[in-house]
Enzyme design. Sequence first.
Site, PDB file in Angstrom:
ATOM      1  N   HIS A  17       0.843  -1.206   0.000  1.00  0.00           N
ATOM      2  CA  HIS A  17       0.000   0.000   0.000  1.00  0.00           C
ATOM      3  C   HIS A  17       0.884   1.265   0.000  1.00  0.00           C
ATOM      4  O   HIS A  17       0.606   2.222  -0.717  1.00  0.00           O
ATOM      5  CB  HIS A  17      -0.867   0.048   1.266  1.00  0.00           C
ATOM      6  N   LYS A  41     -17.512  -7.653   7.132  1.00  0.00           N
ATOM      7  CA  LYS A  41     -16.183  -8.261   6.978  1.00  0.00           C
ATOM      8  C   LYS A  41     -15.469  -8.250   8.326  1.00  0.00           C
ATOM      9  O   LYS A  41     -15.319  -7.192   8.943  1.00  0.00           O
ATOM     10  CB  LYS A  41     -15.388  -7.456   5.936  1.00  0.00           C
ATOM     11  N   ARG A  90      -1.870  -6.032  -8.535  1.00  0.00           N
ATOM     12  CA  ARG A  90      -0.736  -6.931  -8.329  1.00  0.00           C
ATOM     13  C   ARG A  90      -0.636  -7.898  -9.502  1.00  0.00           C
ATOM     14  O   ARG A  90       0.262  -7.846 -10.294  1.00  0.00           O
ATOM     15  CB  ARG A  90      -0.897  -7.695  -7.007  1.00  0.00           C
ATOM     16  N   SER A 128      -2.699  -7.896   2.776  1.00  0.00           N
ATOM     17  CA  SER A 128      -2.949  -7.830   4.223  1.00  0.00           C
ATOM     18  C   SER A 128      -3.261  -9.219   4.757  1.00  0.00           C
ATOM     19  O   SER A 128      -2.796  -9.595   5.834  1.00  0.00           O
ATOM     20  CB  SER A 128      -4.123  -6.885   4.509  1.00  0.00           C
TER      21      SER A 128
HETATM   22  P1  ADP Z   1      -9.731  -4.141  -0.435  1.00  0.00           P
HETATM   23  O1  ADP Z   1     -10.392  -4.977   0.632  1.00  0.00           O
HETATM   24  O2  ADP Z   1     -10.580  -3.030  -0.953  1.00  0.00           O
HETATM   25  O3  ADP Z   1      -9.084  -4.939  -1.546  1.00  0.00           O
HETATM   26  P2  ADP Z   1      -7.056  -3.720   0.524  1.00  0.00           P
HETATM   27  O4  ADP Z   1      -6.620  -2.945   1.726  1.00  0.00           O
HETATM   28  O5  ADP Z   1      -6.768  -5.175   0.522  1.00  0.00           O
HETATM   29  O6  ADP Z   1      -8.586  -3.397   0.357  1.00  0.00           O
HETATM   30  O7  ADP Z   1      -6.407  -3.096  -0.774  1.00  0.00           O
HETATM   31  C1  ADP Z   1      -6.629  -1.764  -1.149  1.00  0.00           C
HETATM   32  C2  ADP Z   1      -6.046  -1.537  -2.527  1.00  0.00           C
HETATM   33  O8  ADP Z   1      -4.638  -1.680  -2.484  1.00  0.00           O
HETATM   34  C3  ADP Z   1      -6.546  -2.526  -3.593  1.00  0.00           C
HETATM   35  O9  ADP Z   1      -6.653  -1.848  -4.819  1.00  0.00           O
HETATM   36  C4  ADP Z   1      -5.443  -3.551  -3.650  1.00  0.00           C
HETATM   37  O10 ADP Z   1      -5.392  -4.185  -4.913  1.00  0.00           O
HETATM   38  C5  ADP Z   1      -4.240  -2.659  -3.427  1.00  0.00           C
HETATM   39  N1  ADP Z   1      -3.114  -3.398  -2.889  1.00  0.00           N
HETATM   40  C6  ADP Z   1      -3.052  -4.126  -1.765  1.00  0.00           C
HETATM   41  N2  ADP Z   1      -1.834  -4.686  -1.603  1.00  0.00           N
HETATM   42  C7  ADP Z   1      -1.109  -4.295  -2.690  1.00  0.00           C
HETATM   43  C8  ADP Z   1       0.227  -4.547  -3.143  1.00  0.00           C
HETATM   44  N3  ADP Z   1       1.053  -5.355  -2.478  1.00  0.00           N
HETATM   45  N4  ADP Z   1       0.607  -3.986  -4.301  1.00  0.00           N
HETATM   46  C9  ADP Z   1      -0.249  -3.217  -5.003  1.00  0.00           C
HETATM   47  N5  ADP Z   1      -1.499  -2.939  -4.642  1.00  0.00           N
HETATM   48  C10 ADP Z   1      -1.932  -3.474  -3.498  1.00  0.00           C
END
Ligand code: ADP
Length: 160
Positions: A17, A41, A90, A128
Amino acid sequence: MRLAVYPGSFDPITNGHIDILEKTSKIFDRIIIAVIHNVTKQALFSLDERVELIRESTGHLDNVEVDCFSGLLADYVRTKSACAIIRGLRTVSDFEYEMHMAMMNKRLVPEVDTLFAMSDSNYIFVSSSAVKEAALLGGDVSSLVPPVVVRGLKEKLCGR
Ligand code: ADP
């Protein structure tokens, strides 16, 4: 003023992030990290804890701030007068879901576009949920999340 919203669960924030934020904060004047309050969730960290971890991990980015929202993302970005939604990509498996969401949001709020950013190859596998799973099993996640999150995970998981 080019304002973008970066929405997500951030349970917890990872270096993936932060990599996306470091890249996009150079493009926009201001970015709001919008933590989704999703009652359906089950999260490891409470909303307040997630916000605090983000705040402490993004102090080096002057034009980045954090907020929470519930309900429709399209309504939230409209109230903020944002010009863009930031999402991270990703792998190809992210693409289909993200494309549908971007198209839906475009329909709901046509003046706002979704901008996709790719993280550094070092973080392609970082999510995460993977971080939580590895930490729960005693894995060292210190290269995947900010130090404050490492401490937060230890506190959360030591009683389990
Ligand atoms: P959500 O539950 O909306 O997917 P996340 O916190 O998991 O929320 O992710 C928020 C955003 O950040 C999403 O667009 C996700 O694809 C992106 N994201 C999460 N981890 C990474 C990473 N390692 N590299 C690039 N983008 C990421």
